[in-house]
Every structure is written in C-alpha cells, then in structure tokens.
Design a protein around this motif. Sequence first.
Motif, mmCIF file in Angstrom:
data_model
loop_
_atom_site.group_PDB
_atom_site.id
_atom_site.type_symbol
_atom_site.label_atom_id
_atom_site.label_comp_id
_atom_site.label_asym_id
_atom_site.label_seq_id
_atom_site.Cartn_x
_atom_site.Cartn_y
_atom_site.Cartn_z
ATOM 1 N N THR A 226 0.843 -1.195 0.000
ATOM 2 C CA THR A 226 0.000 0.000 0.000
ATOM 3 C C THR A 226 0.877 1.244 0.000
ATOM 4 O OG1 THR A 226 -1.751 -1.157 1.182
ATOM 5 C CG2 THR A 226 -1.805 1.228 1.242
ATOM 6 N N GLN B 19 2.153 6.486 -6.949
ATOM 7 C CA GLN B 19 1.191 7.523 -7.352
ATOM 8 C C GLN B 19 1.814 8.911 -7.222
ATOM 9 O OE1 GLN B 19 -1.701 7.550 -8.707
ATOM 10 N NE2 GLN B 19 -2.482 5.495 -8.475
ATOM 11 N N GLU C 224 -3.816 12.661 -1.919
ATOM 12 C CA GLU C 224 -4.698 12.357 -0.782
ATOM 13 C C GLU C 224 -5.838 11.435 -1.195
ATOM 14 O OE1 GLU C 224 -5.791 16.202 0.749
ATOM 15 O OE2 GLU C 224 -3.991 16.322 2.007
ATOM 16 N N GLU C 225 -6.400 11.659 -2.367
ATOM 17 C CA GLU C 225 -7.472 10.781 -2.859
ATOM 18 C C GLU C 225 -6.959 9.369 -3.108
ATOM 19 O OE1 GLU C 225 -10.776 11.110 -3.079
ATOM 20 O OE2 GLU C 225 -10.406 13.016 -2.050
ATOM 21 N N ALA C 226 -5.751 9.263 -3.629
ATOM 22 C CA ALA C 226 -5.155 7.932 -3.853
ATOM 23 C C ALA C 226 -4.959 7.217 -2.524
ATOM 24 C CB ALA C 226 -3.822 8.080 -4.587
ATOM 25 N N ARG D 201 -6.655 7.718 0.272
ATOM 26 C CA ARG D 201 -7.993 7.342 0.779
ATOM 27 C C ARG D 201 -8.508 6.098 0.060
ATOM 28 N NH1 ARG D 201 -8.966 12.834 0.337
ATOM 29 N NH2 ARG D 201 -8.899 13.857 2.355
ATOM 30 N N ALA D 202 -8.311 6.050 -1.243
ATOM 31 C CA ALA D 202 -8.792 4.914 -2.039
ATOM 32 C C ALA D 202 -8.114 3.619 -1.616
ATOM 33 C CB ALA D 202 -8.549 5.168 -3.522
ATOM 34 N N LEU D 203 -6.896 3.730 -1.094
ATOM 35 C CA LEU D 203 -6.170 2.540 -0.631
ATOM 36 C C LEU D 203 -6.445 2.230 0.832
ATOM 37 C CD1 LEU D 203 -2.812 3.095 -2.523
ATOM 38 C CD2 LEU D 203 -4.512 1.324 -2.973
ATOM 39 N N GLY D 204 -7.391 2.958 1.445
ATOM 40 C CA GLY D 204 -7.817 2.646 2.803
ATOM 41 C C GLY D 204 -6.894 3.149 3.890
ATOM 42 N N GLN D 205 -6.141 4.194 3.629
ATOM 43 C CA GLN D 205 -5.215 4.739 4.621
ATOM 44 C C GLN D 205 -5.976 5.546 5.678
ATOM 45 O OE1 GLN D 205 -1.576 4.115 4.334
ATOM 46 N NE2 GLN D 205 -2.780 2.553 3.326
ATOM 47 N N VAL E 204 -3.264 9.854 5.094
ATOM 48 C CA VAL E 204 -3.735 10.625 3.942
ATOM 49 C C VAL E 204 -3.062 11.997 3.934
ATOM 50 C CG1 VAL E 204 -5.766 11.788 2.965
ATOM 51 C CG2 VAL E 204 -5.939 9.411 3.712
#
Length: 178
Positions: free
Chosen positions: A106, A113, A146-148, A150-154, A159
């Motif tokens: 992750t 990214q 930040e969106e990436a 969040r999408a990975l569940g951080q 984030v």
Amino acid sequence: MNTNLILPIVLISALSLAACENRSEAPETPDPDAGSPEAFAEPIEESEAPADVMSPEEMQQRREEIEQEAQQTFESIMTDTQEAGDNLVEMGDDAMSALSEQMTSTADAIEVQIDTLVANAAEVRDENMTDEQKREIVANVRNAAEEAARALGQSASEVVAAGDTAEERTRQALGLEE
C-alpha cells in the motif's frame, strides 16, 4: 387467673386430639419385617473372602501401571499443547507477514502515485508559468495524492502525510519557493 392458664392448655389438647383423628388404617396383612433393621441387611460371612481382592504386590503393580498410564497421558497432552502453541505462533507470524506485505504494498502504491503525479507536474512546468499557476498545480497534485491514499484505505493521518509529501516534492519540481 386460673382461666388464663387453663385456656391455652385446653387449646393445645384440642389440636393434639384433632391431629390424632386423621390416622391411617393399619394394613390388613402385617409385614413381619417392617421396622426391623436386620431385615434389610444381608448377612456377611467372614470366612469367605471375595475373589477379586488383590494381594499387596498386585495392588502395588496396578498402582505403578496407573501412574505410568497417567504419565503417558500427561506427556501426550503436553506434546499436543506444544504443537498447538507452535501452530498458533506460526499462524500469527504468517498473519503479521501478510499484514506487513500489505502495508508495504500500500505504501509502495502511494509512493508510485506520488512519483507519477510529481513527474507529470514537472513535465507541465513552463518557464513562463506564474507562481499562482504553480500553486494551483501543487494543490491539484496534493489533492490527487490524498485521494489515492484514501482509495487505498489509509488512515486520516496517512492521507495527510501523503498530501504533504506530494506537495513538497511538487514544489521542488516546479521550483516554487514557500
């Protein structure tokens, strides 16, 4: 005064007589063994010894056999417990390794990214860009990082950390001073 003493005695006597009137009838055929304790006991003959009585040597041997069986059972239980404990430790290690790999993958994905976003920002860079345009690119890269994350569940702090890293690296790539 005598009436005060006689009245309770008369009442007790009347209650006693009333209780006695509800007696059950005697059986038609009396049981000759009723009430005789000897009727219920079986006679014991001291001259006869039971056939299954062990000699002291046999009792000692049987005791040793039982102790040996108990020791073997105990050792078996201890072995099984040790194996179960080892299996639990191994399962825990496997779970921690998988979790660590997932966390690493992750973190690596977020880093990739950010690298890509910074590289794209560097390609867009132009000597004629204003500081305002550079700040807009930095803000866009930060939001994308930040969106990436969040999408990975951080978590929220992870984030923010991803955004901070992306912002700092993009500012450097664009030559933007704080």
